[in-house]
Design a protein around this motif. Structure first.
Motif, PDB file in Angstrom:
ATOM      1  N   TRP A  92     -45.430 -24.211 124.590  1.00  0.00           N
ATOM      2  CA  TRP A  92     -46.117 -24.397 123.318  1.00  0.00           C
ATOM      3  C   TRP A  92     -45.682 -23.241 122.409  1.00  0.00           C
ATOM      4  O   TRP A  92     -46.041 -22.079 122.633  1.00  0.00           O
ATOM      5  N   LEU A  93     -44.888 -23.583 121.389  1.00  0.00           N
ATOM      6  CA  LEU A  93     -44.238 -22.568 120.549  1.00  0.00           C
ATOM      7  C   LEU A  93     -44.460 -22.912 119.078  1.00  0.00           C
ATOM      8  O   LEU A  93     -43.721 -23.711 118.497  1.00  0.00           O
ATOM      9  N   PRO A  94     -45.457 -22.321 118.441  1.00  0.00           N
ATOM     10  CA  PRO A  94     -45.708 -22.633 117.028  1.00  0.00           C
ATOM     11  C   PRO A  94     -44.721 -21.935 116.104  1.00  0.00           C
ATOM     12  O   PRO A  94     -44.114 -20.931 116.457  1.00  0.00           O
ATOM     13  N   GLY A  95     -44.600 -22.486 114.903  1.00  0.00           N
ATOM     14  CA  GLY A  95     -43.786 -21.820 113.895  1.00  0.00           C
ATOM     15  C   GLY A  95     -42.936 -22.782 113.092  1.00  0.00           C
ATOM     16  O   GLY A  95     -42.870 -23.982 113.370  1.00  0.00           O
ATOM     17  N   ILE A  96     -42.275 -22.239 112.089  1.00  0.00           N
ATOM     18  CA  ILE A  96     -41.295 -22.986 111.294  1.00  0.00           C
ATOM     19  C   ILE A  96     -39.965 -22.809 112.018  1.00  0.00           C
ATOM     20  O   ILE A  96     -39.265 -21.815 111.843  1.00  0.00           O
ATOM     21  N   PHE A  97     -39.620 -23.751 112.879  1.00  0.00           N
ATOM     22  CA  PHE A  97     -38.545 -23.513 113.827  1.00  0.00           C
ATOM     23  C   PHE A  97     -37.261 -24.263 113.494  1.00  0.00           C
ATOM     24  O   PHE A  97     -36.262 -24.136 114.225  1.00  0.00           O
ATOM     25  N   ARG A  98     -37.270 -25.059 112.433  1.00  0.00           N
ATOM     26  CA  ARG A  98     -36.025 -25.653 111.944  1.00  0.00           C
ATOM     27  C   ARG A  98     -35.850 -25.289 110.474  1.00  0.00           C
ATOM     28  O   ARG A  98     -36.706 -24.664 109.855  1.00  0.00           O
ATOM     29  N   ASP A  99     -34.738 -25.730 109.908  1.00  0.00           N
ATOM     30  CA  ASP A  99     -34.318 -25.312 108.581  1.00  0.00           C
ATOM     31  C   ASP A  99     -35.321 -25.684 107.490  1.00  0.00           C
ATOM     32  O   ASP A  99     -35.991 -26.728 107.557  1.00  0.00           O
ATOM     33  N   VAL A 100     -35.350 -24.832 106.481  1.00  0.00           N
ATOM     34  CA  VAL A 100     -36.085 -25.098 105.240  1.00  0.00           C
ATOM     35  C   VAL A 100     -35.048 -25.067 104.116  1.00  0.00           C
ATOM     36  O   VAL A 100     -34.281 -24.102 104.002  1.00  0.00           O
ATOM     37  N   THR A 101     -35.025 -26.113 103.284  1.00  0.00           N
ATOM     38  CA  THR A 101     -33.948 -26.266 102.313  1.00  0.00           C
ATOM     39  C   THR A 101     -34.481 -26.830 101.008  1.00  0.00           C
ATOM     40  O   THR A 101     -35.374 -27.687 101.012  1.00  0.00           O
ATOM     41  N   LEU A 102     -33.911 -26.356  99.904  1.00  0.00           N
ATOM     42  CA  LEU A 102     -34.097 -27.003  98.602  1.00  0.00           C
ATOM     43  C   LEU A 102     -32.906 -27.918  98.357  1.00  0.00           C
ATOM     44  O   LEU A 102     -31.745 -27.490  98.473  1.00  0.00           O
ATOM     45  N   LEU A 103     -33.179 -29.180  98.013  1.00  0.00           N
ATOM     46  CA  LEU A 103     -32.137 -30.171  97.786  1.00  0.00           C
ATOM     47  C   LEU A 103     -32.247 -30.704  96.369  1.00  0.00           C
ATOM     48  O   LEU A 103     -33.283 -31.270  95.984  1.00  0.00           O
ATOM     49  N   HIS A 104     -31.206 -30.518  95.576  1.00  0.00           N
ATOM     50  CA  HIS A 104     -31.199 -31.105  94.241  1.00  0.00           C
ATOM     51  C   HIS A 104     -30.860 -32.590  94.334  1.00  0.00           C
ATOM     52  O   HIS A 104     -29.954 -32.987  95.075  1.00  0.00           O
ATOM     53  N   ARG A 105     -31.622 -33.406  93.619  1.00  0.00           N
ATOM     54  CA  ARG A 105     -31.363 -34.847  93.582  1.00  0.00           C
ATOM     55  C   ARG A 105     -31.033 -35.225  92.145  1.00  0.00           C
ATOM     56  O   ARG A 105     -31.925 -35.416  91.305  1.00  0.00           O
ATOM     57  N   PRO A 106     -29.747 -35.326  91.829  1.00  0.00           N
ATOM     58  CA  PRO A 106     -29.359 -35.635  90.455  1.00  0.00           C
ATOM     59  C   PRO A 106     -29.839 -37.029  90.039  1.00  0.00           C
ATOM     60  O   PRO A 106     -30.113 -37.890  90.880  1.00  0.00           O
ATOM     61  N   ASP A 107     -29.947 -37.250  88.756  1.00  0.00           N
ATOM     62  CA  ASP A 107     -30.237 -38.590  88.254  1.00  0.00           C
ATOM     63  C   ASP A 107     -29.153 -39.539  88.760  1.00  0.00           C
ATOM     64  O   ASP A 107     -27.954 -39.248  88.687  1.00  0.00           O
ATOM     65  N   GLY A 108     -29.583 -40.676  89.276  1.00  0.00           N
ATOM     66  CA  GLY A 108     -28.640 -41.659  89.794  1.00  0.00           C
ATOM     67  C   GLY A 108     -28.188 -41.415  91.213  1.00  0.00           C
ATOM     68  O   GLY A 108     -27.366 -42.165  91.747  1.00  0.00           O
ATOM     69  N   ALA A 109     -28.699 -40.365  91.858  1.00  0.00           N
ATOM     70  CA  ALA A 109     -28.340 -40.092  93.253  1.00  0.00           C
ATOM     71  C   ALA A 109     -29.143 -40.999  94.177  1.00  0.00           C
ATOM     72  O   ALA A 109     -30.264 -41.391  93.862  1.00  0.00           O
ATOM     73  N   PRO A 110     -28.587 -41.325  95.335  1.00  0.00           N
ATOM     74  CA  PRO A 110     -29.336 -42.182  96.264  1.00  0.00           C
ATOM     75  C   PRO A 110     -30.495 -41.416  96.899  1.00  0.00           C
ATOM     76  O   PRO A 110     -30.375 -40.227  97.207  1.00  0.00           O
ATOM     77  N   CYS A 111     -31.583 -42.101  97.071  1.00  0.00           N
ATOM     78  CA  CYS A 111     -32.664 -41.544  97.879  1.00  0.00           C
ATOM     79  C   CYS A 111     -32.407 -41.849  99.348  1.00  0.00           C
ATOM     80  O   CYS A 111     -32.607 -41.009 100.207  1.00  0.00           O
ATOM     81  N   ASP A 112     -31.941 -43.063  99.617  1.00  0.00           N
ATOM     82  CA  ASP A 112     -31.756 -43.479 100.995  1.00  0.00           C
ATOM     83  C   ASP A 112     -30.607 -44.475 101.059  1.00  0.00           C
ATOM     84  O   ASP A 112     -30.352 -45.215 100.100  1.00  0.00           O
ATOM     85  N   HIS A 167     -13.594 -41.642 107.991  1.00  0.00           N
ATOM     86  CA  HIS A 167     -14.185 -40.841 106.924  1.00  0.00           C
ATOM     87  C   HIS A 167     -14.216 -41.661 105.646  1.00  0.00           C
ATOM     88  O   HIS A 167     -13.192 -42.157 105.177  1.00  0.00           O
ATOM     89  N   GLY A 168     -15.409 -41.818 105.126  1.00  0.00           N
ATOM     90  CA  GLY A 168     -15.596 -42.564 103.898  1.00  0.00           C
ATOM     91  C   GLY A 168     -16.423 -41.774 102.905  1.00  0.00           C
ATOM     92  O   GLY A 168     -16.711 -40.579 103.099  1.00  0.00           O
ATOM     93  N   GLU A 169     -16.841 -42.468 101.846  1.00  0.00           N
ATOM     94  CA  GLU A 169     -17.617 -41.790 100.817  1.00  0.00           C
ATOM     95  C   GLU A 169     -18.498 -42.811 100.110  1.00  0.00           C
ATOM     96  O   GLU A 169     -18.059 -43.922  99.797  1.00  0.00           O
ATOM     97  N   LEU A 170     -19.726 -42.435  99.906  1.00  0.00           N
ATOM     98  CA  LEU A 170     -20.655 -43.189  99.068  1.00  0.00           C
ATOM     99  C   LEU A 170     -20.652 -42.536  97.695  1.00  0.00           C
ATOM    100  O   LEU A 170     -20.991 -41.361  97.564  1.00  0.00           O
ATOM    101  N   ILE A 171     -20.265 -43.310  96.689  1.00  0.00           N
ATOM    102  CA  ILE A 171     -20.145 -42.766  95.332  1.00  0.00           C
ATOM    103  C   ILE A 171     -21.164 -43.464  94.440  1.00  0.00           C
ATOM    104  O   ILE A 171     -21.154 -44.690  94.289  1.00  0.00           O
ATOM    105  N   THR A 172     -22.071 -42.680  93.900  1.00  0.00           N
ATOM    106  CA  THR A 172     -23.053 -43.197  92.955  1.00  0.00           C
ATOM    107  C   THR A 172     -22.940 -42.406  91.661  1.00  0.00           C
ATOM    108  O   THR A 172     -22.177 -41.437  91.564  1.00  0.00           O
ATOM    109  N   ALA A 173     -23.719 -42.807  90.688  1.00  0.00           N
ATOM    110  CA  ALA A 173     -23.655 -42.134  89.390  1.00  0.00           C
ATOM    111  C   ALA A 173     -24.040 -40.671  89.487  1.00  0.00           C
ATOM    112  O   ALA A 173     -23.579 -39.843  88.690  1.00  0.00           O
ATOM    113  N   GLY A 174     -24.879 -40.320  90.465  1.00  0.00           N
ATOM    114  CA  GLY A 174     -25.371 -38.948  90.514  1.00  0.00           C
ATOM    115  C   GLY A 174     -24.854 -38.116  91.660  1.00  0.00           C
ATOM    116  O   GLY A 174     -25.028 -36.888  91.655  1.00  0.00           O
TER     117      GLY A 174
END
Length: 975
Positions: free
Chosen positions: A191-211, A268-275
């Motif tokens: 039993w190991l409490p804590g923030i044990f994986r990454d914490v990140t800020l992610l910019h989501r541009p207009d037109g970027a995919p959510c999912d 290797h491919g690429e998903l290209i959206t407006a954002g």
């Protein structure tokens, strides 16, 4: 003022719901052209005893943090000097009163002050993403409460763009060790409490995919792959290698190389959206259960798997990318082809590595409620309580949405050891609707209504064979029975790798390869979870349950892996590699041929090169290459061996090796994949001396050739000038292994308890007679434990010439023995200076009757200290099998050579007695003495896997029976 949300009259940490304020689950990907900012690093930290903490003023810009500590994020505060870890296997370490938790609830307040990069975009949205927090987190940014969540090993995101400022951002996170979510996370681990994986800020541009969802199937009949990428915004999919440029949502087809664990072909491919432009790694493959068999790309798969908890001895479940890669490389190099992510989704980067390097993955939900099994009918079990169903579905959703684009993930698992309940069915229904392309797994509901596999844990060999034959015990419900009989068998856990073992692996593998329905299994587990500690005088060791002051714990049951905590392979992993090797080599030395069988699921043998070596008495005398055809999977070929080379007299063997022909991403050229040894010439038995010398009595001793015996006890005192600490005498005891000790649920049936009850650890020796006749010394004894009329008559018949001392031991049981013996052989003591061992026999590592597949006949030399296997809890270890001769020598001084008579022996040498080994709890408890204790065993008991599984099979049990064996004792270097 405290503004915590309250539900059902309980504070948020006791709320059954999965959280409040978080965004819907979505896909994870490692990189794109959108901005991201890692918030990993050193955070300010304060630990409180209760969930109330000391208020929420720490969330404000002006909070005084001068007396706060600092911790690493990702990390666990209990591994950084704040509180202590605790280990339980099944029981909850808190009162079971769901969803309530104790008032004494260690709570860690974390704070990070950070600035945005100068070029951080101003358009679109920004998300704050937590990959894993144990067990409940409440989050503020710049004084604004964002919400809270549970689901420790799952991602959670908040929309924060409207709150960010260029400089002086204040991120505050309150983490509770105990929450309602803890009742869903009883997963046999620290039993190991804590923030044990990454914490990140992610910019989501207009037109970027959510999912987005990459659907990439493969038709093995046509060799074509079908690609369709579903996305919530318009865009295009580019796959240059295939010449593809299609719209999002459009299905297209092309000839492709399929992805498999053996050939992890990624396009290797690429998903290209407006954002945003998102790199894709696309693996074309199709998996399904059809006609009672799990297939990938139209072929039956045999899982050679392991269960993997995330663990690092220094950082717990905060595992870095280098360590993840090391795990995958070790698995690949030991012929492992599959991993079950027990019992939660791993860090997502681990799955990237599985995609890249090739492992089949069972991705398991962050769910286990095992502690409820102790109550009648699993009373209170959350999976049978509809109030918990939203949290269960949330856990399924967050796993599937995060990991759905990984070709390595071929099976979804609902969780582990939760009994049965409608909550599991709700999870299964959601997953099947969202992703019908993968089968589902669940073991602990024996109706298997929500599982596409007949999943078993620790089934004994005879049960596996019965299931393989379709002869398993029927269920009472004919419909349920018919469904179960239509499912492939998967041993989702088997071969418990705790301490010395697991035994019986080769016997399981034979069944997997014999019966199509038996599709392999997953050894429990990958690594020992030992945590580093030091003794009062500074000596390091690995700690386990109970070593941190826990009131409730399960001891060293947390150390049950194929790797030691430092990630060095155990003998169990070496054995497993040999047992599951994907090429089988057998032979007929009389005919001068070998048979090579390709056990790969997909690959021909072009990637391997085959060599032979001719070895005499453990020494290589000639080598060469073998021309093995490129065999398709499942096919065999008979390959001629060369004529045996002219070599000196003595026992000879062929050693055949299959190694990588070229470098691969996971191992270099020449890496050994499979091997076999075939007898070429038998071992010549030692010649009996032409002239035997008579024993002579003198001054309380008996002289016989180069040896001196005690006249009263008949004990050997010296040989060729070497004074013995203890002469050879019959011994049957061993320091019990974890598998000898058995699971506590076995009660008095545990083998080690039966041995102790009988008194095998405290034998007494009685000399009945000493006679000198016919140029021999015969010492007759009875060996027996106190408080029983059972015993063993042992007669030692000694004879000698000028240099050699010949011993024949005859053992006759007295009475009906109710248990097998731990060992049967001789124990003797040599001076501590005799600490260098050389032997011709099995090696280089330890082996026992049911763990000897990886033992290779050869000549080996090492210090006695290096012959020990450092199990976290000390126990019987270090035996070398099939020994023809062994020497123990002092540097520049006298020593002893022992040569097998009628049959090879088992050889063990250590600097401490079995009594010391038995009493030790940690490696630091073993103090070298003035004696090297040597076991020369005629037979030893098998190992089995009864720490959580079946004991040794009958053929590996040391049943008490009349026995005779012989040895020759000489000075080192003599024949």
């Amino acid at each position: 003022m405290d503004t915590r949300p309250a539900h059902d009259g309980h504070p948020y940490e006791e709320d059954r719901s999965p959280g409040h304020g978080t965004l819907p689950a979505r896909v994870w990907y490692a990189a794109s052209d959108a901005a991201r900012l890692s918030l990993n690093g050193t955070w300010a930290f304060r630990l409180s005893d209760t969930a109330e903490g000391t208020g929420t003023a720490f969330t404000e810009d002006t909070a005084d943090l001068s007396d706060w500590a600092r911790v690493r994020v990702p990390g666990h505060w209990v591994l950084q000097g704040h509180g202590a870890p605790a280990y339980t296997n099944i029981v909850y370490p808190i009162p079971v009163d769901p969803p309530r938790v104790p008032t004494e609830n260690p709570t860690g307040d974390h704070r990070l002050d950070f600035d945005l990069p100068g070029d951080w975009p101003q358009d679109g949205e920004t998300l704050l993403r937590f990959e894993g927090v144990d067990s409940c987190a409440r989050v503020w940014l710049n004084g604004h409460e964002l919400g809270w969540f549970t689901g420790s090993r799952l991602p959670h995101e908040f929309a924060v763009g409207h709150l960010l400022r260029p400089r002086g951002n204040v991120l505050a996170v309150r983490v509770h060790q105990w929450s309602a979510g803890s009742y869903l996370e009883d997963q046999d681990m620290w039993w190991l409490p804590g923030i044990f994986r990454d914490v990140t800020l992610l910019h989501r541009p207009d037109g970027a995919p959510c999912d987005f969802f990459v659907h990439a199937g493969y038709d093995h009949l046509t060799g074509r792959g079908t690609l369709r990428v579903a996305c919530d915004v318009a865009g295009r999919i580019l796959v240059p290698e295939l010449g593809l440029d299609v719209r999002v949502g459009e299905e297209t087809s092309a000839p492709v190389e399929p992805w498999s664990a053996e050939s992890p072909r990624l396009y290797h491919g690429e998903l290209i959206t407006a954002g945003e432009r998102v790199p894709l790694r696309i693996g074309f493959r199709t998996v399904r259960v059809e006609n009672g068999v799990f297939t990938a790309n139209g072929r039956r798969i045999l899982f050679r798997g392991v269960n993997r908890h995330e663990f690092h001895p220094e950082t717990g479940r905060a595992v870095d990318l280098e360590t993840m890669r090391r795990d995958v490389l070790l698995m690949k190099r030991h012929n492992i082809n599959a991993v079950r992510t027990s019992h939660y989704p791993p860090h997502p980067a681990f799955l990237d590595l599985c995609d890249e390097l090739g492992l089949w993955v069972i991705d398991e939900a962050d769910l286990e409620t095992h502690g409820f099994c102790y109550f009648p009918d699993w009373r209170g079990n959350p999976v049978a309580d509809e109030r918990w169903t939203p949290a269960l579905i949330d856990r399924a959703r967050r796993m599937v949405e995060r990991d759905k684009n990984h070709p390595s993930v071929v099976i979804w698992s609902l969780g582990n050891e939760c009994g049965a309940g409608q909550g599991l069915s709700a999870m299964a229904a959601w997953i099947r609707e969202r992703d019908p392309s993968r089968p589902l797994h669940y073991e602990n509901d024996y109706s298997y209504r929500d599982s596409d596999f007949y999943s078993r844990m620790y089934a004994p060999h005879d049960e596996v064979e019965a299931i393989g034959r379709g002869e398993e015990q029927p269920l009472e419900d004919p419909e349920a029975d018919a469904r179960r009989r239509s499912l492939p068998l998967l041993l989702v856990e088997y071969a418990h790798a705790m301490g010395n073992g697991p035994g019986g692996l080769a016997d399981y593998q034979r069944l997997f390869e014999t019966y199509e329905r038996c599709q392999g299994g997953f050894v429990w587990e990958w690594i020992d979870h030992g945590l580093p500690k030091r003794t009062a005088d500074g000596r390091p060791y690995y700690a386990y349950g109970g070593d941190f002051g826990e009131d409730v714990h399960d001891g060293n049951f947390v150390c049950d892996g194929l790797l030691f905590p430092d990630r060095s392979p155990s003998p169990g992993l070496i054995e497993y590699k040999k047992v599951i090797e994907p090429v089988r080599i057998t032979g007929d030395s009389a005919a001068g041929t070998i048979t090579v069988t390709n056990r790969h699921d997909f690959s021909a043998l072009d990637h391997l090169s085959f060599t032979w070596a001719f070895e005499v008495e453990g020494e290589e005398t000639a080598t060469g290459t073998l021309a093995v055809p490129s065999l398709d999977p499942g096919t065999s070929a008979v390959v001629p061996l060369p004529d045996p080379p002219h070599a000196r007299a003595g026992e000879a063997v062929w050693t055949i090796r299959a190694g990588l022909r070229a470098d691969t991403p996971w191992a270099p050229r020449g890496h050994l994949v499979a091997w076999a040894q075939l007898p070429a010439r038998p071992r010549p038995l030692p010649e009996r001396p032409a002239v035997l010398l008579p024993p002579l009595a003198e001054a309380g001793n008996i002289h016989l050739g180069p040896a001196v015996f005690h006249a009263t006890t008949g004990e050997l005192r010296s040989l060729n000038g070497l004074d013995l600490r203890q002469g050879p005498r019959l011994d049957v005891w061993r320091a019990p292994t974890d598998n000898d000790l058995g699971g506590p649920w076995l009660g008095d049936a545990r083998l080690a308890m039966r041995w102790r009850k009988l008194g095998l650890h405290r034998l007494q020796h009685r000399v009945d007679s000493i006679s000198t006749a016919d140029r021999a010394l015969t010492v007759r004894t009875r060996v027996a434990p106190a408080a029983t009329d059972l015993g063993l008559y042992a007669a030692y018949h000694w004879s000698a010439d000028d240099e050699r001392l010949l011993l024949t031991v005859t053992v006759t049981p007295d009475g009906e023995w109710p248990v097998p013996l731990p060992r049967l052989g001789l124990l003797l003591g040599l001076p501590a200076s005799c600490d260098h061992a050389t032997w011709y026999g099995g090696g280089p590592g330890e082996a026992y009757p049911d763990t000897r597949a990886a033992s290779r006949l050869g000549r080996y030399s090492m210090n006695v200290d290096d012959m020990q296997t450092p199990y976290v809890r000390p126990q019987e270890n270090g035996a070398r099998p099939d020994v023809r001769w062994a020497e123990l020598c002092a540097a520049g001084g006298p020593g002893l050579r022992v040569t097998a008579g009628d049959a090879p022996f088992w050889f063990t040498a250590r600097r401490w007695s079995d009594v010391q080994l038995d009493a030790a709890r940690h490696t630091t408890d073993l103090e070298p003495g003035d004696t090297v204790w040597v076991h020369l065993d005629r037979s030893v008991q098998g190992i089995g896997t009864e720490s959580c599984g079946p004991g040794p099979l009958p053929q590996y049990r040391l049943t008490v029976a009349p026995t005779t064996f012989s040895l020759v004792l000489t000075a080192p270097g003599a024949n």
